[in-house]
Design an enzyme around this catalytic site. Structure first.
Site, PDB file in Angstrom:
ATOM      1  N   ASP A  46      -9.397   9.038  -8.614  1.00 27.78           N
ATOM      2  CA  ASP A  46      -8.051   8.654  -8.174  1.00 27.78           C
ATOM      3  C   ASP A  46      -7.039   8.697  -9.313  1.00 27.78           C
ATOM      4  OD1 ASP A  46      -8.822   6.501  -9.668  1.00 27.78           O
ATOM      5  OD2 ASP A  46      -8.219   4.990  -8.202  1.00 27.78           O
ATOM      6  N   HIS A  82      -5.594   6.690  -2.964  1.00 29.21           N
ATOM      7  CA  HIS A  82      -6.541   5.658  -2.577  1.00 29.21           C
ATOM      8  C   HIS A  82      -7.622   5.535  -3.651  1.00 29.21           C
ATOM      9  CE1 HIS A  82      -4.881   7.021   1.386  1.00 29.21           C
ATOM     10  NE2 HIS A  82      -4.630   5.723   1.394  1.00 29.21           N
ATOM     11  N   VAL A 126      -7.071   7.062 -12.034  1.00 22.13           N
ATOM     12  CA  VAL A 126      -6.896   5.747 -12.662  1.00 22.13           C
ATOM     13  C   VAL A 126      -8.228   5.340 -13.293  1.00 22.13           C
ATOM     14  CG1 VAL A 126      -6.382   3.310 -12.248  1.00 22.13           C
ATOM     15  CG2 VAL A 126      -5.110   5.083 -11.012  1.00 22.13           C
ATOM     16  N   HIS A 177       0.836  -1.207   0.000  1.00 25.80           N
ATOM     17  CA  HIS A 177       0.000   0.000   0.000  1.00 25.80           C
ATOM     18  C   HIS A 177       0.872   1.258   0.000  1.00 25.80           C
ATOM     19  CE1 HIS A 177      -3.707   2.244   1.407  1.00 25.80           C
ATOM     20  NE2 HIS A 177      -2.765   3.064   1.838  1.00 25.80           N
ATOM     21  N   GLU A 178       1.837   1.308   0.905  1.00 27.93           N
ATOM     22  CA  GLU A 178       2.680   2.505   1.007  1.00 27.93           C
ATOM     23  C   GLU A 178       3.556   2.675  -0.237  1.00 27.93           C
ATOM     24  OE1 GLU A 178       2.259   4.764   3.177  1.00 27.93           O
ATOM     25  OE2 GLU A 178       0.851   3.597   4.372  1.00 27.93           O
ATOM     26  N   THR A 189     -10.297   1.872 -12.011  1.00 25.09           N
ATOM     27  CA  THR A 189     -10.802   1.748 -10.645  1.00 25.09           C
ATOM     28  C   THR A 189     -12.080   2.574 -10.538  1.00 25.09           C
ATOM     29  OG1 THR A 189      -9.401   3.606 -10.001  1.00 25.09           O
ATOM     30  CG2 THR A 189      -8.558   1.398  -9.564  1.00 25.09           C
ATOM     31  N   HIS A 203       1.643   4.500  -2.790  1.00 25.40           N
ATOM     32  CA  HIS A 203       1.698   5.959  -2.611  1.00 25.40           C
ATOM     33  C   HIS A 203       3.038   6.523  -3.072  1.00 25.40           C
ATOM     34  CE1 HIS A 203      -2.060   6.281  -0.542  1.00 25.40           C
ATOM     35  NE2 HIS A 203      -1.668   5.724   0.586  1.00 25.40           N
ATOM     36  N   TRP A 211     -10.681   5.783  -3.490  1.00 23.56           N
ATOM     37  CA  TRP A 211     -11.753   6.785  -3.389  1.00 23.56           C
ATOM     38  C   TRP A 211     -11.237   8.190  -3.654  1.00 23.56           C
ATOM     39  CZ3 TRP A 211      -9.769   4.090   0.789  1.00 23.56           C
ATOM     40  CH2 TRP A 211      -9.094   4.846   1.740  1.00 23.56           C
TER      41      TRP A 211
HETATM   42 ZN    ZN Z   1      -2.695   5.172   2.307  1.00 26.39          ZN
HETATM   43 CA    CA Z   2     -10.715   5.601 -10.881  1.00 25.00          CA
END
Ligand code: ZN
Ligand code: CA
Length: 319
Positions: free
Chosen positions: A250, A232, A252, A222-223, A255, A226, A234
């Site tokens: 986001d 994220h 992308v 996850h990191e 997603t 970033h 959302w």
């Molecule tokens: Zn995060």
């Molecule tokens: Ca997206």
């Protein structure tokens, strides 16, 4: 616009990263970043310039036959002879998991919901513990330094030891990661702030063995997302589970916009979707299994960019 200027997130991380923890993710750590921006008047302009360049690159990026992208990694274990002085084996286990997740080798990707299984990404980035230190001496890619700052885990702790960010991905392991399970910053912020370049992670969010656990073992994936410019799912928000997130993107394409998830309802849907990508590493649903191909492209656009010197990391001359 505010979210572009200050893309902070203060996110409950416990459901995803460990049923036994209430720690938060602090992407673009707000306290540290505020301090930096107040001390360095040019930092905001520099970051916005970097963001514009990276956004333009990302928009036109086409994944070619480049790679393999091999990134030398160093784990700096800042400790006070407590449990945060984790074993080499725990670090090696963390690197194994990171490589699985970035190369579609994690055995649990087959559990991805049918709606998303065709876009599970093989990102194609390999992380290797460094074999040479900055002076050219042999190393196992793990340093150990005794410091009380392990109890703080802030920017000052990272200044105890850092290897050049254009040659290594720096990961600092500590007892207390400044209120977070882990934190890092987008490349736009790090471009002109190399001293902060790397990932800070609390010792029990590293790997699946020793002080780590399988539940918490995906924090570094996850990191690292970033660190390679992923938001994220959302969007650039510190509030998962908010209907307002449906209006946020986001960056992308594949997603779906989402409220954001803090529990694992694999069939969950929001924002008018048939289904959300609940199992994404950049969600908080404690059942992450995948990056999407769109996220892979966004990360590779960052990794092949001069912003924050990411393109220097994997050059043959650096390996
Ligand atoms: Zn995060
Ligand atoms: Ca997206």
């Amino acid at each position: 616009m505010r979210s572009q200027l200050l893309p902070f997130c203060l996110l409950l991380v416990s459901p995803m990263y460990g049923q036994d923890s209430g720690l938060r993710c602090l992407n673009n750590h707000p306290v540290e970043l505020d301090r930096h921006l107040s001390e360095a008047p040019q930092a905001l302009d520099r970051a916005l310039t970097a963001k514009a360049a990276l956004d333009a690159r990302t928009a036109s990026f086409q994944r070619g036959g480049g790679g393999p992208y091999i990134i030398p990694v160093v784990f700096h274990i800042i400790h006070n002879n407590g449990p945060e002085n984790i074993s080499d084996a725990q670090v090696e286990d963390a690197v194994r998991i990171l490589n699985e997740d970035f190369n579609k080798l994690n055995p649990d990707w087959t559990q991805v919901a049918p709606a998303f299984i065709d876009i599970v990404a093989d990102v194609g980035i390999e992380f290797r513990l460094a074999q040479r230190d900055p002076e050219g001496n042999c190393t196992n890619g793990i340093t150990r330094t005794v410091s009380n700052l392990t109890e703080v885990g802030d920017f000052d702790m990272t200044q105890v030891i850092q290897w050049p960010r254009e040659r290594y991905m720096n990961i600092w392991v500590c007892r207390y990661a400044n209120g977070a399970a882990g934190y890092t910053y987008y490349p736009m912020w790090l471009d002109g702030w190399p001293e902060a370049d790397g990932i800070v992670v609390q010792y029990n969010y590293v790997g699946s063995i020793g002080a780590g656990s399988p539940f918490r073992s995906r924090v570094l994936s996850h990191e690292t997302g970033h660190w390679l410019n992923l938001m994220h799912c959302w969007g650039d928000s510190n509030e998962p589970g908010d209907d307002a997130n449906c209006a946020m993107d986001d960056g992308v394409d594949d997603t779906p916009n989402t409220r954001g998830w803090t529990s694992c309802l694999v069939t969950g849907a929001s924002c008018g979707n048939v289904q959300d990508n609940v199992q994404n590493y950049m969600e908080y649903a404690y059942c992450s299994r995948m990056f999407t191909t769109g996220q892979a492209d966004r990360m590779l656009a960052a990794l092949t960019s001069p912003i924050a010197q990411r393109e220097d990391l994997w050059q043959p001359g650096n390996l």
